[in-house]
Design a protein around this motif. Structure first.
Motif, short mmCIF file in Angstrom:
data_model
loop_
_atom_site.label_atom_id
_atom_site.label_comp_id
_atom_site.label_asym_id
_atom_site.label_seq_id
_atom_site.Cartn_x
_atom_site.Cartn_y
_atom_site.Cartn_z
N VAL A 90 0.85 -1.19 0.00
CA VAL A 90 0.00 0.00 0.00
C VAL A 90 0.88 1.24 0.00
O VAL A 90 1.77 1.39 0.85
CB VAL A 90 -0.93 0.01 1.23
CG1 VAL A 90 -1.78 1.29 1.25
CG2 VAL A 90 -1.83 -1.22 1.21
N GLU A 91 0.63 2.13 -0.96
CA GLU A 91 1.44 3.35 -1.05
C GLU A 91 1.26 4.18 0.23
O GLU A 91 0.15 4.40 0.70
CB GLU A 91 1.03 4.18 -2.26
CG GLU A 91 1.86 5.44 -2.42
CD GLU A 91 1.65 6.13 -3.75
OE1 GLU A 91 2.64 6.61 -4.32
OE2 GLU A 91 0.49 6.22 -4.20
N GLY A 92 2.39 4.61 0.77
CA GLY A 92 2.35 5.43 1.97
C GLY A 92 2.29 4.64 3.25
O GLY A 92 2.41 5.20 4.34
N ASP B 49 7.36 2.70 -0.44
CA ASP B 49 7.84 4.06 -0.65
C ASP B 49 8.74 4.09 -1.88
O ASP B 49 9.03 3.07 -2.50
CB ASP B 49 8.58 4.60 0.58
CG ASP B 49 9.78 3.75 0.97
OD1 ASP B 49 10.32 3.01 0.11
OD2 ASP B 49 10.21 3.82 2.14
N ALA B 50 9.18 5.28 -2.24
CA ALA B 50 9.94 5.46 -3.48
C ALA B 50 11.28 4.73 -3.44
O ALA B 50 11.72 4.20 -4.46
CB ALA B 50 10.15 6.95 -3.74
N ILE C 131 10.81 1.15 -4.35
CA ILE C 131 10.50 1.00 -5.77
C ILE C 131 11.74 1.20 -6.63
O ILE C 131 11.99 0.44 -7.58
CB ILE C 131 9.40 2.00 -6.18
CG1 ILE C 131 8.12 1.70 -5.41
CG2 ILE C 131 9.15 1.95 -7.68
CD1 ILE C 131 7.61 0.29 -5.54
N ALA C 132 12.53 2.23 -6.32
CA ALA C 132 13.75 2.47 -7.09
C ALA C 132 14.68 1.27 -7.02
O ALA C 132 15.26 0.85 -8.04
CB ALA C 132 14.46 3.72 -6.57
N SER C 133 14.80 0.67 -5.85
CA SER C 133 15.66 -0.51 -5.69
C SER C 133 15.13 -1.68 -6.50
O SER C 133 15.89 -2.39 -7.17
CB SER C 133 15.74 -0.87 -4.20
OG SER C 133 16.53 -2.03 -4.02
N ALA C 134 13.81 -1.90 -6.46
CA ALA C 134 13.21 -3.01 -7.20
C ALA C 134 13.41 -2.84 -8.70
O ALA C 134 13.74 -3.79 -9.41
CB ALA C 134 11.73 -3.12 -6.86
N LEU C 135 13.23 -1.62 -9.19
CA LEU C 135 13.39 -1.37 -10.62
C LEU C 135 14.82 -1.61 -11.06
O LEU C 135 15.07 -2.19 -12.13
CB LEU C 135 12.94 0.05 -10.96
CG LEU C 135 11.45 0.34 -10.84
CD1 LEU C 135 11.18 1.83 -11.00
CD2 LEU C 135 10.64 -0.46 -11.85
N ARG C 136 15.77 -1.17 -10.25
CA ARG C 136 17.18 -1.37 -10.59
C ARG C 136 17.53 -2.86 -10.63
O ARG C 136 18.40 -3.27 -11.40
CB ARG C 136 18.07 -0.65 -9.57
CG ARG C 136 18.05 0.86 -9.66
CD ARG C 136 19.20 1.44 -8.86
NE ARG C 136 19.17 2.88 -8.80
CZ ARG C 136 18.77 3.59 -7.74
NH1 ARG C 136 18.36 2.96 -6.65
NH2 ARG C 136 18.79 4.91 -7.77
N ASP C 137 16.86 -3.64 -9.77
CA ASP C 137 17.14 -5.08 -9.69
C ASP C 137 16.27 -5.89 -10.65
O ASP C 137 16.27 -7.13 -10.58
CB ASP C 137 16.91 -5.57 -8.25
CG ASP C 137 17.93 -5.01 -7.28
OD1 ASP C 137 19.00 -4.56 -7.74
OD2 ASP C 137 17.64 -4.98 -6.07
N PHE C 138 15.52 -5.21 -11.52
CA PHE C 138 14.67 -5.86 -12.52
C PHE C 138 13.58 -6.72 -11.90
O PHE C 138 13.13 -7.71 -12.49
CB PHE C 138 15.52 -6.69 -13.50
CG PHE C 138 16.53 -5.86 -14.24
CD1 PHE C 138 16.17 -5.12 -15.34
CD2 PHE C 138 17.85 -5.82 -13.81
CE1 PHE C 138 17.09 -4.35 -16.02
CE2 PHE C 138 18.80 -5.05 -14.49
CZ PHE C 138 18.41 -4.32 -15.60
N VAL D 203 9.06 11.45 -5.25
CA VAL D 203 7.75 11.02 -5.72
C VAL D 203 7.29 9.81 -4.92
O VAL D 203 8.09 9.12 -4.29
CB VAL D 203 7.77 10.66 -7.23
CG1 VAL D 203 8.18 11.83 -8.07
CG2 VAL D 203 8.68 9.46 -7.49
N GLY D 204 6.00 9.56 -4.96
CA GLY D 204 5.47 8.39 -4.29
C GLY D 204 5.80 7.11 -5.04
O GLY D 204 6.32 7.12 -6.17
N ALA D 205 5.46 5.99 -4.42
CA ALA D 205 5.80 4.68 -4.98
C ALA D 205 5.11 4.43 -6.31
O ALA D 205 5.70 3.86 -7.23
CB ALA D 205 5.43 3.58 -3.97
#
Length: 290
Positions: free
Chosen positions: A47-49, A53-54, A57-64, A268-270
């Motif tokens: 759940v966002e918030g 958190d961002a 998400i940034a870590s997940a995107l970097r790790d594919f 930014v938010g997640a």
């Protein structure tokens, strides 16, 4: 003794969603109810918030790791609306991110049909802090002589009049989420340019092609300043995902250029982060009613 603040000025409750980037303190100060969206990271729904958190998400995107997002369902909105009615609201104005990017507006409309007071759902045609600014304008407009229809109109007009400028390192994340809209025309040349995007008619669209990140940020500064200088009073904010130094420097330059004490900087938010990706920097200018 200080006068106690009315829970719903003019009887109007204002609702928004978590993509509006209102902090819990800002939401409390403005008297706004926030309905969260969700982010699916791998096999986990967060759940966002609350538990997304961002940074995550940034870590997940970097790790594919696969990342997607989900709007609230109508019953989640209905529960919030019914509680607000129980607490004394006589009308509800619900301000949300662009219906061309999310089904959140549709869910809110469906929920509003089963509530005992009028519910006006506003499609801000924006996303992020622009939706938040429009929501804040709606919340502050409430009063004994201001009807819910006027509150909704002010929020809608604020969204329509907002200028949102977005720099992304790559369009890949927007493409994956299906939110790139007309900016898809830039996909083929994404490796050769740094895309500068904007929100137009509720969609992310290409604004300019810039050869380097530095030039893109400088151009965004100029365009944001020009947009702000057109208005006597306005809200302005800088957002980013995993790019705080660049965002902070941009905000400092804008503050100096516009002769403001500060320009706020927030991550930014997640949900938004899942679609724009690490490295993103955005600026929003929203005129205030005069």
């Amino acid at each position: 003794m200080a006068k106690r603040r009315t829970r719903f000025p003019g009887g109007v409750a204002v609702v928004t969603d978590s993509t509006a980037s209102l902090s819990p303190q800002d939401a409390e100060d403005e008297g706004v109810e926030v309905v969260p969206l969700s982010v699916i990271v791998g096999a986990d729904t967060l759940v966002e918030g609350v538990d997304a958190d961002a940074d995550l998400i940034a870590s997940a995107l970097r790790d594919f790791v696969p990342v997607s997002t989900s709007r609230p369902n109508p019953e989640e909105f209905a529960q919030v609306y019914r509680r607000l009615v129980d607490e004394g609201a006589k009308a509800i104005v619900s301000v949300h991110l662009s219906s061309r990017m999310s089904g959140t507006v549709d869910a809110a409309i469906l929920a509003g049909r089963d509530v005992s007071v009028p519910v006006t759902v506003v499609d801000s045609r924006q996303v992020g802090v622009a939706t938040g600014f429009a929501t804040g304008i709606a919340a502050r407009a409430r009063g004994s002589k201001v009807k819910a229809g006027k509150v909704a109109t002010l929020a809608r007009e604020a969204g329509e009049a907002s200028t949102t400028l977005i720099y992304v390192d790559t369009l890949e994340y927007l493409r994956r989420g299906g939110r790139v809209g007309a900016a898809a025309a830039l996909i083929g040349s994404a490796l050769a340019v740094k895309p500068l995007l904007t929100i137009r008619d509720g969609l992310v669209v290409p604004l300019e092609k810039v050869r380097t990140a530095g030039k893109a940020i400088a151009r965004m500064e100029t365009l944001a300043a020009e947009a702000a200088e057109q208005h006597a009073s306005y809200d302005i904010g800088v957002q980013h995902l995993a790019n705080e130094p660049v965002a902070t420097q941009l905000a400092e330059r804008l503050a100096k250029r516009l002769e403001r004490e500060t320009v706020p900087v927030d991550e930014v938010g997640a949900v938004i982060g899942a679609h724009v990706g690490p490295g993103t920097v955005a600026v929003t200018v929203t005129p205030r009613p005069v």
